[in-house]
Design a protein around this motif. Structure first.
Motif, PDB file in Angstrom:
ATOM      1  N   LEU A   1       0.830  -1.199   0.000  1.00  0.00           N
ATOM      2  CA  LEU A   1       0.000   0.000   0.000  1.00  0.00           C
ATOM      3  C   LEU A   1       0.868   1.254   0.000  1.00  0.00           C
ATOM      4  N   LYS A   2       1.930   1.241   0.819  1.00  0.00           N
ATOM      5  CA  LYS A   2       2.821   2.393   0.871  1.00  0.00           C
ATOM      6  C   LYS A   2       3.500   2.616  -0.475  1.00  0.00           C
ATOM      7  N   SER A   3       3.890   1.512  -1.127  1.00  0.00           N
ATOM      8  CA  SER A   3       4.516   1.619  -2.439  1.00  0.00           C
ATOM      9  C   SER A   3       3.560   2.214  -3.459  1.00  0.00           C
ATOM     10  N   SER A   4       2.271   1.801  -3.370  1.00  0.00           N
ATOM     11  CA  SER A   4       1.265   2.323  -4.284  1.00  0.00           C
ATOM     12  C   SER A   4       1.054   3.817  -4.082  1.00  0.00           C
ATOM     13  N   ILE A   5       0.982   4.242  -2.818  1.00  0.00           N
ATOM     14  CA  ILE A   5       0.805   5.661  -2.501  1.00  0.00           C
ATOM     15  C   ILE A   5       2.008   6.466  -2.974  1.00  0.00           C
ATOM     16  N   HIS A   6       3.208   5.903  -2.763  1.00  0.00           N
ATOM     17  CA  HIS A   6       4.432   6.591  -3.192  1.00  0.00           C
ATOM     18  C   HIS A   6       4.454   6.761  -4.704  1.00  0.00           C
ATOM     19  N   LYS A   7       4.046   5.703  -5.427  1.00  0.00           N
ATOM     20  CA  LYS A   7       3.997   5.765  -6.894  1.00  0.00           C
ATOM     21  C   LYS A   7       2.992   6.816  -7.351  1.00  0.00           C
ATOM     22  N   GLN A   8       1.843   6.857  -6.672  1.00  0.00           N
ATOM     23  CA  GLN A   8       0.827   7.851  -6.998  1.00  0.00           C
ATOM     24  C   GLN A   8       1.359   9.254  -6.779  1.00  0.00           C
ATOM     25  N   GLY A   9       2.079   9.448  -5.663  1.00  0.00           N
ATOM     26  CA  GLY A   9       2.660  10.754  -5.385  1.00  0.00           C
ATOM     27  C   GLY A   9       3.687  11.157  -6.422  1.00  0.00           C
ATOM     28  N   ASP A  10       4.513  10.196  -6.878  1.00  0.00           N
ATOM     29  CA  ASP A  10       5.504  10.480  -7.916  1.00  0.00           C
ATOM     30  C   ASP A  10       4.831  10.902  -9.214  1.00  0.00           C
ATOM     31  N   ASP A  11       3.742  10.235  -9.551  1.00  0.00           N
ATOM     32  CA  ASP A  11       3.010  10.589 -10.769  1.00  0.00           C
ATOM     33  C   ASP A  11       2.454  12.011 -10.676  1.00  0.00           C
ATOM     34  N   GLU A  12       1.925  12.360  -9.488  1.00  0.00           N
ATOM     35  CA  GLU A  12       1.386  13.709  -9.299  1.00  0.00           C
ATOM     36  C   GLU A  12       2.501  14.749  -9.405  1.00  0.00           C
ATOM     37  N   MET A  13       3.681  14.440  -8.841  1.00  0.00           N
ATOM     38  CA  MET A  13       4.795  15.380  -8.903  1.00  0.00           C
ATOM     39  C   MET A  13       5.249  15.604 -10.337  1.00  0.00           C
ATOM     40  N   GLU A  14       5.242  14.548 -11.136  1.00  0.00           N
ATOM     41  CA  GLU A  14       5.630  14.698 -12.534  1.00  0.00           C
ATOM     42  C   GLU A  14       4.669  15.627 -13.261  1.00  0.00           C
ATOM     43  N   THR A  15       3.379  15.478 -12.974  1.00  0.00           N
ATOM     44  CA  THR A  15       2.383  16.373 -13.566  1.00  0.00           C
ATOM     45  C   THR A  15       2.569  17.802 -13.086  1.00  0.00           C
ATOM     46  N   TYR A  16       2.812  17.961 -11.784  1.00  0.00           N
ATOM     47  CA  TYR A  16       2.989  19.303 -11.225  1.00  0.00           C
ATOM     48  C   TYR A  16       4.244  19.983 -11.772  1.00  0.00           C
ATOM     49  N   ARG A  17       5.321  19.224 -11.985  1.00  0.00           N
ATOM     50  CA  ARG A  17       6.533  19.816 -12.564  1.00  0.00           C
ATOM     51  C   ARG A  17       6.244  20.385 -13.948  1.00  0.00           C
ATOM     52  N   GLU A  18       5.482  19.647 -14.712  1.00  0.00           N
ATOM     53  CA  GLU A  18       5.125  20.118 -16.053  1.00  0.00           C
ATOM     54  C   GLU A  18       4.259  21.369 -15.978  1.00  0.00           C
ATOM     55  N   LEU A  19       3.286  21.371 -15.065  1.00  0.00           N
ATOM     56  CA  LEU A  19       2.405  22.527 -14.924  1.00  0.00           C
ATOM     57  C   LEU A  19       3.145  23.743 -14.370  1.00  0.00           C
ATOM     58  N   ASN A  20       4.146  23.509 -13.521  1.00  0.00           N
ATOM     59  CA  ASN A  20       4.889  24.627 -12.922  1.00  0.00           C
ATOM     60  C   ASN A  20       5.597  25.474 -13.967  1.00  0.00           C
ATOM     61  N   SER A  21       5.866  24.899 -15.126  1.00  0.00           N
ATOM     62  CA  SER A  21       6.570  25.648 -16.177  1.00  0.00           C
ATOM     63  C   SER A  21       5.699  26.737 -16.785  1.00  0.00           C
ATOM     64  N   ILE A  22       4.401  26.701 -16.551  1.00  0.00           N
ATOM     65  CA  ILE A  22       3.505  27.703 -17.144  1.00  0.00           C
ATOM     66  C   ILE A  22       2.785  28.528 -16.073  1.00  0.00           C
ATOM     67  N   THR A  23       3.228  28.427 -14.822  1.00  0.00           N
ATOM     68  CA  THR A  23       2.565  29.174 -13.744  1.00  0.00           C
ATOM     69  C   THR A  23       3.160  30.567 -13.598  1.00  0.00           C
ATOM     70  N   GLU A  24       2.440  31.418 -12.893  1.00  0.00           N
ATOM     71  CA  GLU A  24       2.899  32.766 -12.588  1.00  0.00           C
ATOM     72  C   GLU A  24       3.370  32.825 -11.135  1.00  0.00           C
ATOM     73  N   ALA A  25       4.450  33.537 -10.902  1.00  0.00           N
ATOM     74  CA  ALA A  25       4.919  33.735  -9.535  1.00  0.00           C
ATOM     75  C   ALA A  25       3.957  34.658  -8.800  1.00  0.00           C
ATOM     76  N   GLY A  26       3.905  34.505  -7.487  1.00  0.00           N
ATOM     77  CA  GLY A  26       3.057  35.378  -6.683  1.00  0.00           C
ATOM     78  C   GLY A  26       1.603  34.976  -6.663  1.00  0.00           C
ATOM     79  N   GLY A  27       1.307  33.728  -6.994  1.00  0.00           N
ATOM     80  CA  GLY A  27      -0.075  33.275  -6.979  1.00  0.00           C
ATOM     81  C   GLY A  27      -0.507  32.704  -5.645  1.00  0.00           C
ATOM     82  N   VAL A  28      -1.661  32.080  -5.652  1.00  0.00           N
ATOM     83  CA  VAL A  28      -2.231  31.441  -4.466  1.00  0.00           C
ATOM     84  C   VAL A  28      -2.143  29.928  -4.663  1.00  0.00           C
ATOM     85  N   VAL A  29      -1.663  29.216  -3.637  1.00  0.00           N
ATOM     86  CA  VAL A  29      -1.491  27.767  -3.746  1.00  0.00           C
ATOM     87  C   VAL A  29      -2.301  27.067  -2.656  1.00  0.00           C
TER      88      VAL A  29
END
Length: 344
Positions: free
Chosen positions: A125-153
């Motif tokens: 279960l922990k491995s599955s959660i970790h894999k899910q988190g890694d997938d989300e981080m990969e998506t977030y890294r891609e999205l971060n390239s088009i974000t604006e600084a000074g926003g709300v998170v």
């Protein structure tokens, strides 16, 4: 007349220092204080006082100089007191880290000597959660390239992760850039590895933190341990960003939720964060809309105005319009018929 104008200048310039002093006392941290800057201001005031004494001008202008000097000097005392708070917090969290490491090692030794094969599903279960988190981080890294600084998170676990931020921001007319960087099924002790991608890389102006909805599923959760880890999380965010931090309490019917939220409210006051009261969300007709409604007041980059105040409670309490037989909604022109979201 010249002396009156000079004293007016000093009063206007000095009014910021009492507010700054109060803010620093409340924050209990020297992370946003600059000793060099404070000493530079003190030297300036000393020079001005010396000039008045040298010219034998003992008047009310000199009194204003002295008052400002006293208030600015008080910031020096607060600076060293806050430095001590920072050292104590760092030492306490280092001790907590050692204790957690020791606990993990002890657990691992027990698991190795245990003949019952129960740890396997947990590891899976922990491995599955970790894999899910890694997938989300990969998506977030891609999205971060088009974000604006000074926003709300928005940064949290399942409660925040379920928010359709794009639709909600549009419905509530939020003009500031807002990004959801929440991680599903994550506990407070797993969150540190996600901070860089979810927060630091975005350079946000405001951060809304909502952690604990997974931790509270454990009826025997150690509340003291949870709060200590939460404090460490806030400390890391404070040291790596200049954002204002808003703590959103745990939205749950769990018996531990009330005590944990009371502790979080005290923690917010101790760490210079803002606590957002979201009580009553679970009893609302549409809890997801009501939650965002309470958050969005703090998201705006301008003070709340009369129109904003009148809008609060409007969308989440609005009854769904009936759908006529022709398949068209009877909602007013320009108003979307919002879906009902399940309670979390």
């Amino acid at each position: 007349m010249a002396e009156l104008l000079e004293s007016t200048m000093l009063v206007c310039f000095g009014l910021s220092w009492p507010m700054n002093l109060a803010k620093n006392i409340k924050a209990k941290s020297a992370r946003n204080m600059s000793l060099q800057f404070i000493l530079l201001i003190i030297i300036g005031y000393v020079a001005g006082i010396t000039a008045k004494i040298y010219a034998h001008k003992f008047n009310y202008v000199l009194a204003v100089y002295l008052l400002n000097l006293v208030i600015v000097s008080a910031n020096v005392i607060v600076y060293f007191i806050n430095r001590r708070y920072d050292r104590q917090a760092k030492a306490a969290n280092a001790k907590l880290g050692r204790q957690l490491s020791g606990t993990a090692g002890h657990t691992a030794m027990n698991a190795a000597s245990d003949t019952v094969a129960e740890p396997a599903p947990s590891a899976s279960l922990k491995s599955s959660i970790h894999k899910q988190g890694d997938d989300e981080m990969e998506t977030y890294r891609e999205l971060n390239s088009i974000t604006e600084a000074g926003g709300v998170v928005l940064f949290g676990s399942n409660t925040f992760a379920s928010l359709p931020v794009g639709e909600l921001a549009q419905a509530f007319r939020i003009t500031e850039p807002i990004y959801n960087r929440s991680v599903k099924n994550v506990r407070i002790d797993q969150i540190e590895s996600y901070l860089k991608v979810c927060l630091y890389d975005l350079n946000p102006r405001k951060i809304f933190v909502n952690m604990g909805d997974i931790d509270i599923l454990d009826d025997h959760v150690d509340i003291d341990n949870f709060i200590a880890k939460y404090e460490w999380l806030l400390y890391m965010i404070h040291t790596k960003t200049k954002a204002s931090i808003y703590i959103v309490p745990i939205i749950s019917d769990s018996k531990n939720a009330f005590e944990m939220n009371q502790r979080l409210k005290k923690l917010a006051a101790q760490t210079g964060c803002k606590y957002i009261d979201v009580s009553g969300v679970l009893e609302a007709k549409r809890p997801t809309l009501r939650l965002f409604e309470l958050l969005k007041v703090h998201m705006r980059n301008h003070p709340i105005n009369f129109a904003d105040a009148m809008e609060v409670g409007n969308l989440s309490s609005r009854e769904l319009e009936d759908v006529p037989n022709d398949g068209h909604t009877s909602a007013e022109p320009g108003i979307k018929r919002s879906p009902v979201y399940a309670k979390h």
